[in-house]
Design a protein around this motif. Structure first.
Motif, PDB file in Angstrom:
ATOM      1  N   UNK A  53      26.562  40.165  27.781  1.00  0.00           N
ATOM      2  CA  UNK A  53      27.255  39.516  27.777  1.00  0.00           C
ATOM      3  C   UNK A  53      28.359  39.602  28.825  1.00  0.00           C
ATOM      4  N   UNK A  54      28.866  38.813  29.815  1.00  0.00           N
ATOM      5  CA  UNK A  54      29.690  39.292  30.822  1.00  0.00           C
ATOM      6  C   UNK A  54      31.273  39.003  30.187  1.00  0.00           C
ATOM      7  N   UNK A  55      31.813  40.274  29.899  1.00  0.00           N
ATOM      8  CA  UNK A  55      33.070  39.790  29.260  1.00  0.00           C
ATOM      9  C   UNK A  55      34.398  40.448  31.023  1.00  0.00           C
ATOM     10  N   UNK A  56      34.433  39.953  31.886  1.00  0.00           N
ATOM     11  CA  UNK A  56      34.891  40.475  33.074  1.00  0.00           C
ATOM     12  C   UNK A  56      36.526  39.304  32.418  1.00  0.00           C
ATOM     13  N   UNK A  57      37.925  40.093  33.818  1.00  0.00           N
ATOM     14  CA  UNK A  57      38.695  39.943  32.804  1.00  0.00           C
ATOM     15  C   UNK A  57      39.344  38.919  34.439  1.00  0.00           C
ATOM     16  N   UNK A  58      39.483  37.517  34.449  1.00  0.00           N
ATOM     17  CA  UNK A  58      40.037  36.258  35.213  1.00  0.00           C
ATOM     18  C   UNK A  58      40.806  35.849  35.234  1.00  0.00           C
TER      19      UNK A  58
END
Length: 275
Positions: free
Chosen positions: A237-242
């Protein structure tokens, strides 16, 4: 992809966390996921009412042809009042939501130190709920809080799930950076207990950075390689801050994260993984 089309989920699907599009909402996350070609979505239960409502989530899933692979329970410090204040009630409502939308995994954080009664029964409680629901409860690795140069142990029994008797664990590679943990050593130690991966990156600052994979110091590619070669059966799961990006920049960051994942997974398969 239309709602009438069959959705084929690969052996190791790459999903998009709805948290990755914040401050955009849950509906926008499904739009990004469909447009970029993600295999699924992880729903972070949040103040956005859509994330709390199974019918609305099913409608989004069907509209975009994107399955909901996992639910992230509202066990963060800043979501303490979502699904009520009682911790087991929050877990149980997250399990009900997962069941209603067809998600196979619920991600949750370990108890806070002040939740002593919840912490005392935590291991047995999640094992019982897993058995009764048939849904994987994957406890996420966290990190020590640092205040004024001191480390504070905010979680019980600990922020590191590796020595704990949890059947299933979520590994978050931004959290390993913040904690100063050896991510590959954790992966090896967890073995088949590793059920879920939050793919992000970090440079080891005190902040939980959630960088695009490849932009930090974590062994993101090596971890993906390990998954392929060791029969991993969960989701990436891609869990990045944008949150500080424009919508256009956000789309680029999410596309880069997906490409990083797919390239490393494919490369591992070419070297004999999954056989």
């Amino acid at each position: 992809m239309g709602s009438g089309d069959a959705v084929t989920i690969p052996d190791i699907p790459v999903a998009l966390s709805t948290a990755s599009v914040y401050p955009e909402n849950c509906a926008a996350a499904f739009q990004h996921a469909a447009r970029l070609g993600y295999d699924g979505v992880e729903v972070m239960v949040w103040t956005d009412p859509v994330t709390q409502e199974a019918g609305a989530l099913r409608a989004l899933s069907e509209l975009h042809g994107i399955p909901i692979l996992s639910i992230h329970a509202p066990t963060l410090l800043i979501s303490q009042r979502i699904f009520g204040a009682e911790p087991w009630g929050k877990v149980d409502r997250s399990l009900e939501l997962a069941h209603d939308v067809g998600a196979e995994t619920v991600v949750l954080h370990p108890p806070f130190r002040w939740q002593k009664e919840y912490a005392r029964d935590f291991t047995d409680g999640i094992a019982t709920r897993e058995h009764e629901s048939g849904i994987t409860l994957a406890v996420e690795n966290m990190f020590p809080w640092r205040v004024g140069g001191r480390e504070i142990e905010a979680y019980l029994p600990h922020w590191d799930p590796v020595p704990q008797p949890y059947d299933h664990v979520t590994l978050d590679l931004s959290h390993t950076a913040t904690a100063g943990s050896d991510a590959l050593a954790m992966v090896e130690a967890l073995g088949p207990r590793l059920a879920h991966l939050h793919l992000a990156d970090g440079l080891g600052s005190m902040k939980d950075e959630h960088l695009v994979p490849g932009r930090g110091s974590q062994p993101c590619g090596e971890v993906l390689d390990w998954l392929v070669h060791n029969g991993f059966g969960g989701s990436v799961v891609i869990e990045v801050s944008t949150r500080r990006l424009s919508v256009e920049q956000r789309e680029v960051a999410l596309a880069e994260s997906l490409a990083f994942s797919r390239l490393h997974l494919a490369a591992a398969l070419e070297t004999g993984g999954g056989s």
